[in-house]
Design an enzyme around this catalytic site. Structure first.
Site, PDB file in Angstrom:
ATOM      1  N   GLU A  26       1.000  -1.269  -0.296  1.00 12.58           N
ATOM      2  CA  GLU A  26       0.138  -0.090  -0.607  1.00 12.58           C
ATOM      3  C   GLU A  26       1.157   1.141  -0.553  1.00 12.58           C
ATOM      4  O   GLU A  26       2.056   1.355   0.661  1.00 12.58           O
ATOM      5  CB  GLU A  26      -1.356   0.181   0.801  1.00 12.58           C
ATOM      6  CG  GLU A  26      -1.356   0.785   1.683  1.00 12.58           C
ATOM      7  CD  GLU A  26      -2.862   1.108   2.620  1.00 12.58           C
ATOM      8  OE1 GLU A  26      -3.616   2.081   3.055  1.00 12.58           O
ATOM      9  OE2 GLU A  26      -1.687   0.398   3.464  1.00 12.58           O
ATOM     10  N   LYS A  53     -10.387   2.952  -1.110  1.00 17.44           N
ATOM     11  CA  LYS A  53     -10.642   1.953  -0.261  1.00 17.44           C
ATOM     12  C   LYS A  53     -11.406   2.877   0.113  1.00 17.44           C
ATOM     13  O   LYS A  53     -12.139   3.605   0.602  1.00 17.44           O
ATOM     14  CB  LYS A  53      -9.331   2.754   0.933  1.00 17.44           C
ATOM     15  CG  LYS A  53      -9.151   1.829   1.771  1.00 17.44           C
ATOM     16  CD  LYS A  53      -8.041   1.862   2.474  1.00 17.44           C
ATOM     17  CE  LYS A  53      -7.796   1.534   3.932  1.00 17.44           C
ATOM     18  NZ  LYS A  53      -6.177   2.188   4.195  1.00 17.44           N
ATOM     19  N   CYS A 100      -5.839  -3.034   2.834  1.00 20.28           N
ATOM     20  CA  CYS A 100      -5.184  -2.651   4.269  1.00 20.28           C
ATOM     21  C   CYS A 100      -6.162  -2.796   4.967  1.00 20.28           C
ATOM     22  O   CYS A 100      -7.546  -3.808   5.021  1.00 20.28           O
ATOM     23  CB  CYS A 100      -5.174  -1.230   4.280  1.00 20.28           C
ATOM     24  SG  CYS A 100      -3.341  -1.434   6.172  1.00 20.28           S
TER      25      CYS A 100
END
Length: 289
Positions: free
Chosen positions: A44, A117, A154
């Site tokens: 990431e 995200k 993540c």
């Protein structure tokens, strides 16, 4: 003819110099491609140090529109040259908005689109809500020249709903670029094992291979614990790296065998979405649904 997919995850320490990081990641992508990888997953926000440890308005300057982002441009050239798929994690600027985003590059270098995200953490050492809006793309699954890949970023990796939705959308593997390590508020807390177990659980419950790429090393006052891995559809580790190693982990997946296993286990046959409404309803202030 058996359909196979070879996955590679990258793990390395990063500087705060974008050019140096792009060069380092590029070297690892080349190493993975030379070893036969079809899909190569960097960690990431690999352009620089993980900057979300503090709230600093100057760090918004790191963002760029996704089509112009230096990491996307560099990895697109590499993907086309090597014939590999590369999901690229970036800090995206979209008008006045900022996102923690991922661009999936196909094996010809073409950008297949963007995922933003969905789950944004906020806590000591991971103050992402200061920088990023919650994603507005929904979960995405990409049909690449190598196979159908679902990619979360993540904090997304801790949520079973994200893994289930991507599998329902037809993903054949799930990939998670990551930046995770020490918990500054509690030095005794080590989440490395549970981090892995959460994703191995997604693999078991969805009968799907899962891979995660993390960074290593110390950046300012934050340390990262690596332990990047690839597991199969039973959650068994196929390849991994330790807490300090830099390099690649690589493993082959028999996609036809995965599809047979998923059908045989019956998790998707026996789902009861008619009973799952509480999952999309918020509890009231009393705590009752």
């Amino acid at each position: 003819m058996t359909r196979t997919l070879t996955l590679a995850v990258l793990q390395c320490a990063l500087t705060d110099d974008p050019a140096a990081n792009i060069a380092r990641v590029s070297d690892l992508v080349r190493e993975a491609a030379a070893a036969g990888a079809d899909v190569v997953l960097p960690s990431e926000l690999f352009e620089g140090w993980y900057f979300c440890v503090v709230q600093d308005e100057r760090r918004f300057e790191r963002a760029a529109p996704w089509r112009e982002h230096a990491c996307v441009r560099a990895m697109a050239e590499l993907a086309a040259e090597l014939g590999v798929v590369i999901p690229v994690s970036i800090f995206e600027k979209a008008g006045p908005h900022y996102y923690n985003s991922l661009v999936t590059l196909d094996a010809d270098g073409a950008a297949l689109g963007i995922y933003r995200k969905s789950h944004i953490p906020d806590g000591p050492g991971y103050q992402e809500k200061f920088y990023f809006r919650p994603g507005d793309t929904g979960f995405r699954v990409w049909t690449t020249r190598k196979g159908r890949i679902g990619v979360g970023v993540c904090w997304d990796q801790w949520f079973p709903e994200a893994a289930r939705i991507m599998t329902l959308q037809g993903a054949e593997v799930l990939l998670y670029p990551t930046a995770i390590g020490a918990e500054p508020h509690d030095p005794s807390l080590d989440t490395a094992a549970r981090w892995r177990r959460a994703m191995q659980g997604h693999a078991v419950s969805n009968v799907i291979p899962v891979a995660a790429a993390n960074r290593v090393g110390v950046e300012a006052d934050q340390s990262f614990y690596g332990t990047s891995f690839i597991c199969d559809q039973a959650g068994d580790i196929l390849a991994d790296l330790d807490r300090t190693e830099e390099g690649i982990a690589i493993a082959g997946i028999d996609l036809d065998a995965v599809a047979r296993n998923r059908a045989a286990w019956g998790f998707f046959r026996d789902r009861r979405p008619d009973l799952y409404r509480p999952l999309i309803e918020r509890a009231d202030e009393s705590g009752d649904a």
